[in-house]
Write an enzyme that holds these catalytic residues in place. Structure first.
Site, short mmCIF file in Angstrom:
data_model
loop_
_atom_site.label_atom_id
_atom_site.label_comp_id
_atom_site.label_asym_id
_atom_site.label_seq_id
_atom_site.Cartn_x
_atom_site.Cartn_y
_atom_site.Cartn_z
N GLU A 118 38.59 46.19 43.00
CA GLU A 118 38.03 45.44 42.23
C GLU A 118 38.60 44.17 42.19
OE1 GLU A 118 36.54 48.91 38.95
OE2 GLU A 118 37.99 47.41 38.30
N THR A 127 35.31 53.74 25.80
CA THR A 127 34.23 53.02 26.49
C THR A 127 33.11 52.92 25.48
OG1 THR A 127 34.70 54.27 28.61
CG2 THR A 127 32.35 53.19 28.11
N TYR A 175 29.30 47.78 40.53
CA TYR A 175 29.39 49.09 39.61
C TYR A 175 28.51 50.32 40.61
CZ TYR A 175 30.64 47.49 35.19
OH TYR A 175 31.54 46.82 33.95
N ASN A 224 30.04 46.35 25.50
CA ASN A 224 31.50 46.89 25.10
C ASN A 224 32.59 46.10 25.30
OD1 ASN A 224 31.55 47.50 27.70
ND2 ASN A 224 32.13 49.60 27.53
N LYS A 273 33.04 40.81 29.17
CA LYS A 273 31.49 40.99 29.42
C LYS A 273 30.87 39.83 28.47
CE LYS A 273 31.87 45.78 30.63
NZ LYS A 273 31.06 47.23 30.59
N HIS A 301 35.57 45.35 30.58
CA HIS A 301 35.74 46.35 31.63
C HIS A 301 37.27 46.10 32.17
CE1 HIS A 301 35.26 48.80 35.36
NE2 HIS A 301 36.00 47.66 35.78
P1 CMP Z 1 32.84 49.91 32.08
O1 CMP Z 1 34.31 50.03 31.69
O2 CMP Z 1 32.43 48.56 32.41
O3 CMP Z 1 32.34 50.69 33.33
C1 CMP Z 1 30.93 51.10 33.36
C2 CMP Z 1 29.87 50.89 32.25
O4 CMP Z 1 28.88 51.51 32.06
C3 CMP Z 1 30.75 51.12 30.76
O5 CMP Z 1 32.00 50.18 30.94
C4 CMP Z 1 29.72 51.09 29.69
O6 CMP Z 1 29.69 49.81 29.51
C5 CMP Z 1 28.42 51.40 30.61
N1 CMP Z 1 27.88 52.91 30.14
C6 CMP Z 1 26.73 52.74 29.56
N2 CMP Z 1 26.11 54.18 29.37
C7 CMP Z 1 27.63 54.72 29.57
C8 CMP Z 1 28.03 56.27 29.51
N3 CMP Z 1 27.18 57.24 29.09
N4 CMP Z 1 29.05 56.57 30.17
C9 CMP Z 1 30.03 55.82 30.73
N5 CMP Z 1 29.66 54.12 30.70
C10 CMP Z 1 28.54 53.87 30.19
#
Ligand code: CMP
Length: 138
Positions: A127, A92, A50, A113, A10, A116
């Site tokens: 994906e 996550t 997403y 974070n 990311k 992904h």
């Molecule tokens: P990712 O694995 O990219 O999939 C969706 C993304 O939404 C997740 O990582 C997080 O970066 C973001 N996100 C933000 N808030 C939340 C939440 N409460 N629960 C899950 N994903 C979240």
């Protein structure tokens, strides 16, 4: 089982200049990088990628973050690649990520974070096809 999964490094991790360190973790764990490229997502791209989260309260912040800078998308291949990648990434929320995982080491917040990874083989196929035509996967 031999699998393929999608990884996204990311914008936060790209900005920190830790792309190589993250890709090395995949290789050290026995995964092969079958395809990789640096791209900048458009808002339309990020919203489509997403789409499963479109009704979640964090959707707009997630999309804004994912288009804030370039990302590195890769296809990882190997035995149990989907689960192995998720284990390497950690939880996550980086505050909950186990020590030594990518998110524990490089992530700052639940949005920023670092990485992904596909969460099922079915989603992995969707994906991967979103970013890579078959001829770019080796
Ligand atoms: P990712 O694995 O990219 O999939 C969706 C993304 O939404 C997740 O990582 C997080 O970066 C973001 N996100 C933000 N808030 C939340 C939440 N409460 N629960 C899950 N994903 C979240």
């Amino acid at each position: 089982m031999m699998e393929q999964t999608l990884s996204i490094i990311k914008p936060d991790a790209v900005a920190k200049n830790v792309v190589g360190q993250i890709l090395a973790r995949f290789e050290e764990a026995g995964l092969r990088i079958a395809a990789t490229k640096k791209i900048r997502l458009s808002r339309v791209d990020a919203e489509a990628f997403y789409a499963v989260h479109k009704d979640r309260p964090f959707f707009k912040d997630l999309v804004d973050f994912m288009i804030s800078g370039p990302v590195v998308v890769s296809v990882l291949e190997g035995e149990n690649a989907m689960a192995k990648n998720r284990e390497l990434m950690g939880a996550t929320n980086p505050k909950e990520a186990a020590p030594g995982t990518i998110r524990a080491d490089f992530a700052d917040s639940i949005d920023a974070n670092a990485v992904h990874g596909s969460d099922s083989l079915e989603n992995a196929a969707i994906e991967i096809a979103f970013f890579f035509p078959q001829r770019e996967i080796y």
